[in-house]
Each structure stands twice: as C-alpha cells, then as structure tokens.
Write an enzyme that holds these catalytic residues in place. Structure first.
Site, PDB file in Angstrom:
ATOM      1  N   CYS A 293      13.686  -3.925  67.091  1.00 22.95           N
ATOM      2  CA  CYS A 293      14.840  -4.039  66.248  1.00 22.95           C
ATOM      3  C   CYS A 293      14.590  -3.291  65.045  1.00 22.95           C
ATOM      4  O   CYS A 293      13.569  -3.222  64.312  1.00 22.95           O
ATOM      5  CB  CYS A 293      14.610  -5.682  65.747  1.00 22.95           C
ATOM      6  SG  CYS A 293      15.741  -6.378  64.464  1.00 22.95           S
TER       7      CYS A 293
ATOM      8  N   CYS B  80      20.852 -14.998  54.985  1.00 22.06           N
ATOM      9  CA  CYS B  80      20.219 -14.071  55.484  1.00 22.06           C
ATOM     10  C   CYS B  80      19.043 -13.482  54.519  1.00 22.06           C
ATOM     11  O   CYS B  80      19.531 -13.114  53.075  1.00 22.06           O
ATOM     12  CB  CYS B  80      20.901 -12.932  55.667  1.00 22.06           C
ATOM     13  SG  CYS B  80      20.256 -11.308  56.336  1.00 22.06           S
TER      14      CYS B  80
ATOM     15  N   GLU C 117      11.112  -2.504  57.794  1.00 19.11           N
ATOM     16  CA  GLU C 117      10.442  -3.383  58.741  1.00 19.11           C
ATOM     17  C   GLU C 117      10.975  -3.037  60.059  1.00 19.11           C
ATOM     18  O   GLU C 117      12.341  -3.092  60.193  1.00 19.11           O
ATOM     19  CB  GLU C 117       9.993  -4.718  58.488  1.00 19.11           C
ATOM     20  CG  GLU C 117      11.236  -5.503  58.241  1.00 19.11           C
ATOM     21  CD  GLU C 117      11.189  -6.592  57.500  1.00 19.11           C
ATOM     22  OE1 GLU C 117      10.365  -6.869  56.629  1.00 19.11           O
ATOM     23  OE2 GLU C 117      11.585  -7.719  57.947  1.00 19.11           O
TER      24      GLU C 117
ATOM     25  N   CYS D 211      20.400  -5.340  51.558  1.00 20.31           N
ATOM     26  CA  CYS D 211      21.886  -5.373  52.161  1.00 20.31           C
ATOM     27  C   CYS D 211      22.588  -5.632  50.960  1.00 20.31           C
ATOM     28  O   CYS D 211      22.320  -6.415  50.393  1.00 20.31           O
ATOM     29  CB  CYS D 211      21.920  -6.153  53.436  1.00 20.31           C
ATOM     30  SG  CYS D 211      23.675  -6.157  54.034  1.00 20.31           S
TER      31      CYS D 211
ATOM     32  N   CYS E 131      25.107 -11.915  52.746  1.00 19.54           N
ATOM     33  CA  CYS E 131      25.556 -13.202  53.869  1.00 19.54           C
ATOM     34  C   CYS E 131      24.265 -14.407  53.201  1.00 19.54           C
ATOM     35  O   CYS E 131      23.181 -14.206  52.946  1.00 19.54           O
ATOM     36  CB  CYS E 131      25.190 -12.794  55.059  1.00 19.54           C
ATOM     37  SG  CYS E 131      26.474 -11.537  55.721  1.00 19.54           S
TER      38      CYS E 131
ATOM     39  N   CYS F  16      14.751 -10.607  60.147  1.00 22.72           N
ATOM     40  CA  CYS F  16      14.376  -9.351  59.705  1.00 22.72           C
ATOM     41  C   CYS F  16      14.373  -9.633  57.994  1.00 22.72           C
ATOM     42  O   CYS F  16      15.581  -9.925  57.618  1.00 22.72           O
ATOM     43  CB  CYS F  16      15.216  -8.071  60.093  1.00 22.72           C
ATOM     44  SG  CYS F  16      14.821  -7.828  61.715  1.00 22.72           S
TER      45      CYS F  16
HETATM   46  N1  SAH Z   1      23.923  -6.287  59.164  1.00 24.68           N
HETATM   47  C1  SAH Z   1      24.213  -6.432  60.591  1.00 24.68           C
HETATM   48  C2  SAH Z   1      22.789  -6.055  61.047  1.00 24.68           C
HETATM   49  C3  SAH Z   1      21.554  -6.475  60.740  1.00 24.68           C
HETATM   50  S1  SAH Z   1      21.581  -8.563  60.571  1.00 24.68           S
HETATM   51  C4  SAH Z   1      24.558  -7.729  60.720  1.00 24.68           C
HETATM   52  O1  SAH Z   1      24.880  -8.810  60.257  1.00 24.68           O
HETATM   53  O2  SAH Z   1      24.969  -7.966  62.142  1.00 24.68           O
HETATM   54  C5  SAH Z   1      20.906  -8.785  62.346  1.00 24.68           C
HETATM   55  C6  SAH Z   1      21.232 -10.454  62.753  1.00 24.68           C
HETATM   56  O3  SAH Z   1      20.491 -11.243  62.133  1.00 24.68           O
HETATM   57  C7  SAH Z   1      22.512 -10.769  62.388  1.00 24.68           C
HETATM   58  O4  SAH Z   1      23.340 -11.313  63.405  1.00 24.68           O
HETATM   59  C8  SAH Z   1      22.178 -11.698  61.228  1.00 24.68           C
HETATM   60  O5  SAH Z   1      23.393 -12.669  61.043  1.00 24.68           O
HETATM   61  C9  SAH Z   1      21.049 -12.350  61.805  1.00 24.68           C
HETATM   62  N2  SAH Z   1      20.416 -13.182  60.786  1.00 24.68           N
HETATM   63  C10 SAH Z   1      20.398 -13.130  59.435  1.00 24.68           C
HETATM   64  N3  SAH Z   1      19.622 -14.116  58.864  1.00 24.68           N
HETATM   65  C11 SAH Z   1      19.414 -14.753  60.083  1.00 24.68           C
HETATM   66  C12 SAH Z   1      18.701 -16.214  59.986  1.00 24.68           C
HETATM   67  N4  SAH Z   1      18.089 -16.724  58.801  1.00 24.68           N
HETATM   68  N5  SAH Z   1      18.623 -16.787  60.974  1.00 24.68           N
HETATM   69  C13 SAH Z   1      19.142 -16.227  62.371  1.00 24.68           C
HETATM   70  N6  SAH Z   1      19.570 -15.078  62.180  1.00 24.68           N
HETATM   71  C14 SAH Z   1      19.491 -14.435  61.021  1.00 24.68           C
HETATM   72 FE1  SF4 Z   2      23.627  -7.869  55.628  1.00 29.76          FE
HETATM   73 FE2  SF4 Z   2      22.068  -9.980  56.548  1.00 29.76          FE
HETATM   74 FE3  SF4 Z   2      24.804 -10.202  56.089  1.00 29.76          FE
HETATM   75 FE4  SF4 Z   2      23.807  -8.456  58.128  1.00 29.76          FE
HETATM   76  S1  SF4 Z   2      23.515 -10.730  58.048  1.00 29.76           S
HETATM   77  S2  SF4 Z   2      25.537  -7.937  56.688  1.00 29.76           S
HETATM   78  S3  SF4 Z   2      21.856  -7.880  56.957  1.00 29.76           S
HETATM   79  S4  SF4 Z   2      23.318  -9.801  54.504  1.00 29.76           S
END
Ligand code: SAH
Ligand code: SF4
Length: 355
Positions: free
Chosen positions: A113, A127, A92, A120, A124, A341
């Site tokens: 974006c 996420c 997406e 992934c 995290c 995302c």
């Molecule tokens: N993996 C990379 C890029 C993708 S995540 C990274 O972690 O930076 C892109 C952003 O979305 C990151 O800053 C991530 O922490 C944030 N993100 C993920 N889940 C989220 C959530 N539930 N609420 C707000 N931001 C979120």
């Molecule tokens: Fe992966 Fe989500 Fe962590 Fe970014 S924030 S590294 S997409 S698990």
C-alpha cells in the site's frame, strides 16, 4: 541543496545525463540494473562501473529518495515502513502478505500500500491522513521508491500495488503517472499495470483523464455513502463531485476499460451503515458492474466513531449479495499497527514537532 534522486530518473533522462557526462550509452542499462534489479543501496556497490563514473554519480545524485527510519510489525504479518524524506517529512507504506484478491488481482500475493502525498487536502472526516491537512505532493522517485525500498527491506518482490496510502493519488496525477512508468517499465520494477490499483475519493476530471491512459490500471472508488446526503457528511469532495457526476465518469471509464471497478465502503456505526444504504449501494454497484469492498471502520486517534457489530456488517453485506453484487467484508489486517494509513507518520511528525 538536496541532490535529485537517481530513482526518479526515467531511462531517457538517465541516457541524456550519461551522454552529457561523455559516457557510453550501455552504462544506462548497467546502472538501471544495479538500482532496480539488484537493488543496491550505494553507488560504491556498482562494481562494473568505472570509478570516475561512480564518483560523478555520487556528486550528482542521491541513490534513493527515501531514508527508512522505522518498521512496525513482524516479517510474516502486515508490516508498516516509515520513511524520512529530504525535507524532514515522513511517508509510510504498508506491506500486506498473502492478501486475498480484493481488487481483482491474483490472490495469495504480497500487496504494498503506497502513499502519494504527505497528508491529504480532501479532509474526509474518518481519515487520519485527511485530519492533519495537506503538506505536499510526493514526486515520482518518492512514490516508486517506496516499492523499491519495501522490496529491499522485505527481501522479496512485491506482487500487487495499491495506491491507498496517504494522500489522494489523482490530485497528484502527473507525478503518479511518472511513478507508474518507473514501476511498470521493463528496465525498472517491471510490475504489470493490471497489478496496480489506484484508489480515489472521486476526482471526476482526473478519472476521465485516467480512463484515456493506455495502461490497464485498476480503479477503486472510496464511496462510503450511497446517497449524497450521507456521503457529503463524511466526504467534503461530494459537494464538488456528487454521486451522479461521479457515476457518469465511471460509466465513461467502463466504456473505455475492461477492468472491473471496485467500490470501497467503510462501515461506520450510525453514520453510513443503515441497511437502506446497502440497498442503494447495490443499485449503484450493479449500474457500473463493480464489486464492493466493505471495510469496518478502523479506529483513528481523536475520533470517537466505531465500527458496527460483526452481525450488522454481515447483514449489510448480505443485502449486496442478495442483489447479485460481489461483495467482500474485509478481513482485518494490520489494524493493530496503525495500518489505517497516515497514522504512523502523524505520530512521528507530532513527536518531532513538525505539526
Ligand atoms: N485518497 C484515496 C486513497 C487513500 S485512502 C482514497 O480516498 O481513496 C485509502 C482508503 O483508506 C480509502 O478507501 C479510505 O477511505 C480508507 N480509510 C481512510 N480512513 C480509514 C479508516 N479510519 N478506517 C478504514 N478505512 C479508512
Ligand atoms: Fe484523503 Fe483520506 Fe479522504 Fe483519501 S480518505 S481522500 S486520503 S482524506
């Protein structure tokens, strides 16, 4: 077998293919023009190519690596595009109109974006992309193709790109750099490297490697915790690359680059939002001359965390301001359409029983 996507071919690779096919060299620029500038959606539309060449292109390539299946959101708001890939997986991209200058780029521009992987591996805890694990890397055609497809669907150019969709872009660095070559090259999308921001959870060796890359791409770090103790509770990668090592790599980045770094910090109530964290975050940001984007946590299905009250978010930001750090509290955009995302793709794949 699936045919390769024409959009994944570098200009040099296209030239080599044309030579093998006994075609004159000037056909390469004609084809690139049709694909990237006129953004046609079929080989048949390439009307200045001989019919024979169009036929052999059709036999050898798919035009696009992505099949658009779904759009969420209205034209003047944040829109999310879902694409099916050749193996049935989904990816997406989110188009955000008139985004304020969050990453140092020009304001009032359309920001896309972009995803870099299906899922992934970094897990995290907050996420949606991390929750379901890792499926595979996207290739260059699938990454750059998101930009082309978004421009086709929106009928307008994208001004800024953020690699903040699904996946960890620095874990897919080779394909990412191939895609960036397509995105920035004059013969394809021709977006300036300064309009590209890569977001990473902090892969130290790859940050050091990217620091030596000649293009002035911007870098954003997903920090989300100002001490190891807090950060490792929500970001497993912190055990491998703790804050001290991460910031050494960021010092190295700064010694080679002159683009301001960005620290991203999601605010999750009771997890990482203590005001002491703000004070430590301020010191970290000052050390690397970074600005800070504060992002109130976006609800993810299946997780019962919540964002702190607005007042608390502002208090957190004010501590950064008082310490002389440029900090923005991110205006909510797209939260209503699963814009964090990974969520739309997860829904679709669950529906189809892929997961
Ligand atoms: N993996 C990379 C890029 C993708 S995540 C990274 O972690 O930076 C892109 C952003 O979305 C990151 O800053 C991530 O922490 C944030 N993100 C993920 N889940 C989220 C959530 N539930 N609420 C707000 N931001 C979120
Ligand atoms: Fe992966 Fe989500 Fe962590 Fe970014 S924030 S590294 S997409 S698990």
């Amino acid at each position: 077998m699936t045919l390769p996507a024409l959009t994944g071919l570098s200009p040099a690779a296209l030239a080599a293919w044309l030579q093998d096919a006994g075609q004159p060299a000037f056909r390469a620029s004609q084809i690139l023009e049709w694909v990237w500038k006129k953004k046609v959606t079929s080989f048949g539309a390439m009307t200045n190519l001989p019919a024979g060449l169009r036929a052999s292109l059709t036999e050898s390539f798919r035009l696009s690596a992505l099949e658009h299946t779904h759009t969420q959101g209205a034209a003047d708001t944040t829109r999310k595009f879902l694409f099916r890939l050749h193996d049935g997986r989904y990816v997406e991209s989110v188009l955000i109109p008139a985004n304020p200058a969050l990453y140092g780029e020009t304001s009032d521009r359309r920001t896309l974006c972009v995803s870099s992987q299906v899922g992934c591996a970094y897990g995290c805890k907050f996420c949606a992309s991390g929750l379901a694990g890792f499926a595979r890397n996207l290739d260059a055609a699938e990454i750059a193709g998101q930009v082309l497809a978004a421009e086709q669907l929106a009928g307008e150019r994208v001004d800024n790109l953020v690699f903040m969709g699904m996946g960890e872009p620095l874990a897919n660095l080779t394909n990412l750099l191939d895609a960036i070559a397509l995105i920035t090259s004059e013969s394809s999308l021709h977006l300036g490297a300064r309009h590209l921001t890569i977001s990473t959870s902090g892969l130290v060796p790859q940050i050091r490697q990217l620091a030596t890359h000649p293009q002035q791409i911007r870098l954003a770090i997903s920090l989300h915790g100002a001490t190891d103790e807090v950060r490792e509770q929500i970001m497993p990668i912190n055990r491998k690359w703790p804050i001290a090592e991460l910031f050494d790599a960021l010092d190295d980045w700064n010694s080679r680059k002159n683009q301001k770094l960005t620290l991203e910090y999601i605010l999750i109530q009771g997890v990482n939002d203590a005001l002491e964290q703000a004070a430590i975050l301020a010191r970290l940001a000052r050390r690397i001359h970074a600005k800070v984007n504060l992002i109130p946590y976006n609800t993810v299905e299946g997780l019962d965390w919540r964002r702190p009250p607005d007042l608390h978010c502002r208090a957190f930001r004010d501590i950064l301001h008082a310490a002389g750090v440029a900090a923005t509290l991110r205006l909510e955009k797209g939260g209503d359409i699963d814009a964090a995302c990974g969520q739309l793709r997860l829904k679709q794949e669950t529906l189809e029983g892929i997961r």
